[in-house]
Motif scaffolding. Sequence first.
Motif, mmCIF file in Angstrom:
data_model
loop_
_atom_site.group_PDB
_atom_site.id
_atom_site.type_symbol
_atom_site.label_atom_id
_atom_site.label_comp_id
_atom_site.label_asym_id
_atom_site.label_seq_id
_atom_site.Cartn_x
_atom_site.Cartn_y
_atom_site.Cartn_z
ATOM 1 N N UNK A 28 0.829 -1.198 0.000
ATOM 2 C CA UNK A 28 0.000 0.000 0.000
ATOM 3 C C UNK A 28 0.871 1.258 0.000
ATOM 4 N N UNK A 29 1.833 1.318 0.909
ATOM 5 C CA UNK A 29 2.671 2.510 1.017
ATOM 6 C C UNK A 29 3.642 2.663 -0.142
ATOM 7 N N UNK A 30 3.864 1.602 -0.901
ATOM 8 C CA UNK A 30 4.744 1.684 -2.070
ATOM 9 C C UNK A 30 4.018 2.206 -3.308
ATOM 10 N N UNK A 31 2.683 2.254 -3.260
ATOM 11 C CA UNK A 31 1.909 2.701 -4.420
ATOM 12 C C UNK A 31 2.068 4.201 -4.642
ATOM 13 N N UNK A 32 2.089 4.579 -5.900
ATOM 14 C CA UNK A 32 2.148 5.999 -6.250
ATOM 15 C C UNK A 32 0.735 6.576 -6.199
ATOM 16 N N UNK A 33 0.617 7.896 -6.104
ATOM 17 C CA UNK A 33 -0.724 8.495 -6.144
ATOM 18 C C UNK A 33 -1.499 8.110 -7.409
ATOM 19 N N UNK A 34 -0.815 8.015 -8.537
ATOM 20 C CA UNK A 34 -1.482 7.624 -9.785
ATOM 21 C C UNK A 34 -2.004 6.194 -9.696
ATOM 22 N N UNK A 35 -1.227 5.302 -9.112
ATOM 23 C CA UNK A 35 -1.679 3.914 -8.945
ATOM 24 C C UNK A 35 -2.897 3.847 -8.024
ATOM 25 N N UNK A 41 -10.583 3.936 -9.096
ATOM 26 C CA UNK A 41 -11.488 4.279 -10.182
ATOM 27 C C UNK A 41 -11.569 5.760 -10.487
ATOM 28 N N UNK A 42 -10.556 6.513 -10.110
ATOM 29 C CA UNK A 42 -10.575 7.951 -10.353
ATOM 30 C C UNK A 42 -10.027 8.328 -11.719
ATOM 31 N N UNK A 43 -9.377 7.396 -12.384
ATOM 32 C CA UNK A 43 -8.773 7.686 -13.691
ATOM 33 C C UNK A 43 -9.572 7.022 -14.807
ATOM 34 N N UNK A 44 -10.837 7.339 -14.862
ATOM 35 C CA UNK A 44 -11.688 6.799 -15.922
ATOM 36 C C UNK A 44 -11.562 7.671 -17.162
ATOM 37 N N UNK A 45 -11.724 7.073 -18.333
ATOM 38 C CA UNK A 45 -11.704 7.909 -19.544
ATOM 39 C C UNK A 45 -12.866 8.905 -19.528
ATOM 40 N N UNK A 46 -12.622 10.084 -20.051
ATOM 41 C CA UNK A 46 -13.676 11.086 -20.135
ATOM 42 C C UNK A 46 -14.689 10.671 -21.197
ATOM 43 N N UNK A 47 -15.962 10.968 -20.984
ATOM 44 C CA UNK A 47 -16.947 10.645 -22.015
ATOM 45 C C UNK A 47 -16.685 11.477 -23.265
ATOM 46 N N UNK A 48 -17.084 10.945 -24.391
ATOM 47 C CA UNK A 48 -16.864 11.647 -25.652
ATOM 48 C C UNK A 48 -17.655 12.951 -25.659
ATOM 49 N N UNK A 49 -17.061 13.966 -26.236
ATOM 50 C CA UNK A 49 -17.741 15.257 -26.339
ATOM 51 C C UNK A 49 -18.877 15.150 -27.351
ATOM 52 N N UNK A 50 -19.903 15.964 -27.159
ATOM 53 C CA UNK A 50 -21.022 15.986 -28.092
ATOM 54 C C UNK A 50 -20.555 16.536 -29.431
#
Length: 67
Positions: A28-35, A41-50
Amino acid sequence: MSAEATAFPWEAVLHAGLCRMRLPAKDFWAMTPRELAHVFGLLRPLPAATRREDLTALMQAFPDEKE
């Protein structure tokens, strides 16, 4: 313009990583903030623009009413 900094939710992050995911503390403590963000689930792809064509079709189907 002053914005108050929000405290980092350590309790929730620790609970998710150590209790829910059952990660060993050293992992746990070895994980990076990005990991961590990816795992939570905070790094989900953005929905396609209209697209312009879709917006035009919506505007024709639902025109603004003039009073």
